[in-house]
Design a protein around this motif. Structure first.
Motif, short mmCIF file in Angstrom:
data_model
loop_
_atom_site.label_atom_id
_atom_site.label_comp_id
_atom_site.label_asym_id
_atom_site.label_seq_id
_atom_site.Cartn_x
_atom_site.Cartn_y
_atom_site.Cartn_z
N THR A 87 -8.12 18.23 44.00
CA THR A 87 -7.22 17.09 44.19
C THR A 87 -6.89 16.89 45.66
OG1 THR A 87 -6.23 17.46 42.01
CG2 THR A 87 -4.97 16.12 43.56
N TRP A 88 -6.62 17.98 46.36
CA TRP A 88 -6.28 17.91 47.78
C TRP A 88 -7.43 17.34 48.60
CZ3 TRP A 88 -1.97 18.52 50.64
CH2 TRP A 88 -2.11 18.69 52.01
N THR A 89 -8.64 17.85 48.39
CA THR A 89 -9.80 17.40 49.16
C THR A 89 -10.11 15.93 48.91
OG1 THR A 89 -10.72 19.64 49.06
CG2 THR A 89 -12.23 17.87 49.65
N GLU A 90 -10.07 15.52 47.65
CA GLU A 90 -10.40 14.14 47.31
C GLU A 90 -9.41 13.16 47.92
OE1 GLU A 90 -12.23 10.81 45.62
OE2 GLU A 90 -12.93 12.84 46.06
N ASN A 91 -8.13 13.45 47.85
CA ASN A 91 -7.12 12.54 48.37
C ASN A 91 -7.10 12.53 49.90
OD1 ASN A 91 -5.39 11.25 46.10
ND2 ASN A 91 -5.71 13.35 45.44
N GLN A 92 -7.39 13.65 50.51
CA GLN A 92 -7.54 13.65 51.97
C GLN A 92 -8.70 12.76 52.40
OE1 GLN A 92 -7.79 17.78 53.37
NE2 GLN A 92 -5.90 17.44 54.48
N ARG A 93 -9.78 12.79 51.64
CA ARG A 93 -10.93 11.94 51.96
C ARG A 93 -10.56 10.46 51.85
NH1 ARG A 93 -14.32 8.96 49.38
NH2 ARG A 93 -13.42 9.53 47.36
N ILE A 94 -9.83 10.10 50.80
CA ILE A 94 -9.43 8.71 50.60
C ILE A 94 -8.53 8.24 51.75
CG2 ILE A 94 -8.09 7.17 49.12
CD1 ILE A 94 -9.04 8.86 46.74
N VAL A 95 -7.56 9.07 52.11
CA VAL A 95 -6.64 8.71 53.20
C VAL A 95 -7.40 8.54 54.51
CG1 VAL A 95 -4.77 9.59 54.65
CG2 VAL A 95 -4.58 9.71 52.16
N SER A 96 -8.31 9.47 54.80
CA SER A 96 -9.07 9.40 56.06
C SER A 96 -9.91 8.13 56.13
CB SER A 96 -9.98 10.62 56.19
OG SER A 96 -9.21 11.81 56.25
N GLU A 97 -10.49 7.73 55.01
CA GLU A 97 -11.31 6.52 55.01
C GLU A 97 -10.47 5.27 55.24
OE1 GLU A 97 -13.43 6.44 51.35
OE2 GLU A 97 -14.89 7.98 51.97
N ILE A 98 -9.28 5.22 54.66
CA ILE A 98 -8.46 4.02 54.76
C ILE A 98 -7.86 3.87 56.16
CG2 ILE A 98 -6.37 2.85 53.91
CD1 ILE A 98 -6.96 4.03 51.17
N ILE A 99 -7.39 4.97 56.74
CA ILE A 99 -6.71 4.87 58.04
C ILE A 99 -7.64 5.18 59.20
CG2 ILE A 99 -4.53 5.51 56.93
CD1 ILE A 99 -4.71 8.21 58.32
N ASP A 100 -8.93 5.23 58.94
CA ASP A 100 -9.89 5.51 60.01
C ASP A 100 -9.78 4.47 61.12
OD1 ASP A 100 -12.13 6.77 61.28
OD2 ASP A 100 -13.35 5.10 60.57
N GLY A 101 -9.64 4.91 62.35
CA GLY A 101 -9.59 4.00 63.49
C GLY A 101 -8.20 3.49 63.82
N VAL A 102 -7.20 3.94 63.08
CA VAL A 102 -5.84 3.47 63.35
C VAL A 102 -5.37 4.00 64.70
CG1 VAL A 102 -3.43 3.75 62.67
CG2 VAL A 102 -5.13 3.11 60.99
N GLU A 103 -4.82 3.14 65.52
CA GLU A 103 -4.28 3.52 66.81
C GLU A 103 -2.78 3.27 66.81
OE1 GLU A 103 -8.25 2.08 69.27
OE2 GLU A 103 -6.27 1.23 69.69
N THR A 104 -2.03 4.16 67.38
CA THR A 104 -0.58 4.04 67.35
C THR A 104 -0.07 3.04 68.39
OG1 THR A 104 -0.33 5.88 68.89
CG2 THR A 104 -0.34 6.39 66.55
N VAL A 105 -0.78 2.89 69.49
CA VAL A 105 -0.31 2.01 70.57
C VAL A 105 -1.46 1.11 71.01
CG1 VAL A 105 0.70 1.93 72.88
CG2 VAL A 105 1.28 3.80 71.33
N PRO A 106 -1.23 -0.17 71.19
CA PRO A 106 -2.30 -1.05 71.65
C PRO A 106 -2.70 -0.73 73.08
CG PRO A 106 -0.20 -2.21 71.66
CD PRO A 106 0.04 -0.88 71.01
N GLN A 107 -3.95 -1.03 73.40
CA GLN A 107 -4.42 -0.81 74.77
C GLN A 107 -3.73 -1.77 75.73
OE1 GLN A 107 -6.54 1.57 75.70
NE2 GLN A 107 -6.60 2.31 73.60
#
Length: 265
Positions: A171-191
């Motif tokens: 369960t842990w591995t599968e949900n970590q994979r889902i989260v990583s795919e959805i938030i991939d590339g998220v930046e906290t501050v704009p350039q």
């Protein structure tokens, strides 16, 4: 019937001395070290999840502040990503719970050894009270609760470390994979816009807003999956840190109480 009594009076001081020795040299106790190691692993997993949540929280908060200028009769500005606020609030609440669990597991990772030492000292005092001072009732309670803190508590967390991975790793591995795919590339501050003049800065700002809009749209469209995955990760942490150890602690405590009552009756 006289021999058991003599054996008890002989063995109890030896057992009490052993308990005091274990209390003094508690850093060498493999049971406490195993329990501390498990609590440290839960704390590390909580920290990774918390950082992920706060990163997403910062992105959503920043995205909501992005303004687009309008000129229809009069100049104005709008915040088209303000609709992310409910998702942002939910993520922030989950992050608060994960942070609390991270703190609890961190405390447990350093407290198991000292708590075990106190338990061994209580057990030693209980044995002396029963034999030398003839305070059977008080001595039995000290021995019982001392054994709980010295053995039952770290044993339960040590067993949890062996069982939790088998029960929750998938369960842990599968949900970590889902989260990583959805938030991939998220930046906290704009350039920041480069200092090449206001025209170049205008294009940079437009690119930043477009990038934020694209990421925000992806997160908003999969918000239900994202939040569900974070909740399942939180459930795994709660199970590993609280529920599973509590079940084992209850079982071990009942077993210890039965042994103590039967042996000391």
């Amino acid at each position: 019937m006289g021999k058991p009594g003599r054996h008890r009076y002989f063995l109890a001081p030896v057992a009490a001395a052993l308990c005091f020795a274990l209390a003094v040299f508690y850093p060498l106790n493999p049971l406490s070290k195993g329990a501390e190691g498990y609590a440290s692993r839960v704390a590390a997993a909580s920290a990774v999840t918390y950082v992920s949540l706060r990163t997403l929280n910062a992105f959503l908060s920043t995205a909501q502040e992005a303004e687009v200028g309008l000129s229809v009769g009069a100049s104005a500005s709008v915040q088209p990503l303000k609709t992310l606020e409910p998702i942002d609030d939910t993520i922030e609440r989950i992050a608060g719970v994960v942070f609390a669990m991270m703190m609890v597991s961190g405390v447990l990772s350093v407290a198991m050894g000292p708590v075990g030492a106190i338990g061994f000292a209580m057990a030693g005092l209980g044995l002396f009270s029963m034999v030398l001072a003839s305070h059977m009732r008080v001595g039995r309670k000290l021995l019982l609760y001392g054994a709980f803190f010295a053995v039952a508590l770290p044993l339960s967390y040590w067993l949890s470390g062996s069982l939790a991975d088998l029960m929750t790793e998938r369960t842990w591995t599968e949900n970590q994979r889902i989260v990583s795919e959805i938030i991939d590339g998220v930046e906290t501050v704009p350039q920041d816009a480069e200092e090449d003049g206001w025209f170049s800065g205008l294009f940079d700002q437009g690119d930043a807003i477009a990038r934020y809009s694209s990421m925000a749209s992806r997160i908003a469209s999969e918000a239900d999956v994202l939040i569900q995955s974070y909740i399942e990760l939180l459930a795994v942490l709660l199970f590993n840190l609280i529920l599973l150890p509590m079940i084992l602690i209850g079982g071990v405590f009942v077993l210890f109480r039965w042994i103590a009552n039967d042996a000391l009756a």
